[in-house]
Scaffold this motif. Structure first.
Motif, PDB file in Angstrom:
ATOM      1  N   LEU A 197       0.844  -1.194   0.000  1.00 32.30           N
ATOM      2  CA  LEU A 197       0.000   0.000   0.000  1.00 32.30           C
ATOM      3  C   LEU A 197       0.876   1.239   0.000  1.00 32.30           C
ATOM      4  O   LEU A 197       0.684   2.155  -0.795  1.00 32.30           O
TER       5      LEU A 197
ATOM      6  N   LYS B  92      -6.906  -1.229   5.721  1.00 29.43           N
ATOM      7  CA  LYS B  92      -6.313  -0.278   4.768  1.00 29.43           C
ATOM      8  C   LYS B  92      -6.903   1.123   4.891  1.00 29.43           C
ATOM      9  O   LYS B  92      -6.272   2.082   4.469  1.00 29.43           O
ATOM     10  N   ILE B 183      -4.519  -5.735   7.228  1.00 22.71           N
ATOM     11  CA  ILE B 183      -3.292  -5.624   6.436  1.00 22.71           C
ATOM     12  C   ILE B 183      -2.105  -6.192   7.208  1.00 22.71           C
ATOM     13  O   ILE B 183      -2.261  -6.675   8.334  1.00 22.71           O
ATOM     14  N   THR B 193      -1.472  -4.921   1.613  1.00 22.94           N
ATOM     15  CA  THR B 193      -2.670  -5.749   1.551  1.00 22.94           C
ATOM     16  C   THR B 193      -2.252  -7.149   1.086  1.00 22.94           C
ATOM     17  O   THR B 193      -1.098  -7.364   0.702  1.00 22.94           O
TER      18      THR B 193
END
Lengths: 213, 213
Positions: A197, B92, B183, B193
């Motif tokens: 991410l 996330k 995550i 992720t």
């Protein structure tokens, strides 16, 4: 998402296998490692662990949890006998073979032979590495702590050497473990690749967190 | 992949920040959790931890490592004071706010207020949950072990309640933590992720591992 509330008693009341699956899922994603050992008769052993945890960077210390049961005791017995072991990241090419090492093979069967993973001896390390693993490190046993509350054993060792893909060594010292194809485990039996991410700046009280790299 | 070999001495010789980044990357992907606590004056505290580890399913025990330094001691101090704490999965939507809790806020500032995460009080639990977290569980402190080798502290607690999305509870008892958007962390500052490769059958010595589900 609709939430469900479970009490401590609900967990106690679960059937044993379901409770194991439930509680093992609860702590989030886990490291996926194979620990390689050898005994004094040069019989190798290989076993999957999802409890390998960073304990400190200076000195570089890593711990893992050994359950007080038959399967995983070969690893601990060998470590106590020879003092050295290897920790090898599991990648997407070998996760099925890695999972298979959790079967209860007798002591006279090496999981290397049983699963087709290749033992590799590097530098002076007496314990076998896994050739197919991309990130791997050699460990010297330091100490163990029996956790009286459930008789599990925290095994602590010092990192004495590291083998890592050159392309995954970043300028800030970190290793790009996603680039090295390291995977992660959820619960007892679920294997996952990852997608970054973001990498975030060191958090300060007077500045917002920003994405770096 | 071209491999690089680093000796123990190479690690010792690294600059402090680089060594921390390197050794923290070495153990693979880590759990991403926020630990919520409160002191006897009802001041809340929230801090990110990547060392939350499953220790046992029956009783359901979970450990984490508290470093003997200023930042993380607020969490441990509060746990020792009130005996209860919450562990909240990071997803996330909240990972940047979660990362920001690692900044060294003074004791009189709650990381909930500083980061904009919402404290949530459920059932009789005195410690705050994180409202934005999808999987979260309440803990009762059991025992702590100081690891003399580097003065870190292993904190052990018992799971006394769990809040989980109903849709993520699987028939086998496991929780689909990927579906719950949990995550994972690599190293000190990299958030990822996941994507499931496979769920594998219980490994037996006389049968090949197969994909299930």
């Amino acid at each position: 998402m609709n939430s469900k509330f479970l009490s401590g008693q609900d967990i106690v009341n679960m059937e044993t296998q379901k409770r194991a699956a439930f509680v093992n899922s609860l702590t989030g994603f886990k490291s996926a490692s194979l620990i390689g050992t050898i005994d004094n008769n040069e019989k190798t052993n290989l076993s999957i662990f999802s409890s390998v945890t960073h304990l400190g960077s200076n000195p570089a210390l890593v711990g893992f949890i050994s359950r007080p049961n038959l399967t995983e005791r070969h690893t601990l017995d060998n470590i106590l006998e020879t003092k050295y072991y290897t920790i090898n990241h599991i990648n997407k090419q070998i996760f099925k073979k890695a999972h298979q090492t959790s079967a209860r093979y007798p002591k006279n069967i090496s999981e290397f032979e049983a699963t087709g993973l290749t033992p590799e001896f590097i530098s002076g390390m007496i314990a076998p590495y896994v050739k197919e693993s991309h990130i791997k490190y050699g460990m010297e046993f330091m100490e163990s702590h029996e956790l009286k509350i459930n008789n599990t054993i925290l095994v602590i060792g010092k990192v004495i050497e590291v083998i890592v893909p050159e392309s995954c060594l970043m300028k800030d010292g970190s290793i790009n473990i996603e680039e090295a194809e390291t995977i992660t485990i959820a619960g007892l039996d679920s294997y996952h690749t990852t997608k970054r991410l973001a990498k975030l700046s060191y958090a300060k009280t007077d500045k917002p967190t920003i994405e770096i790299d």
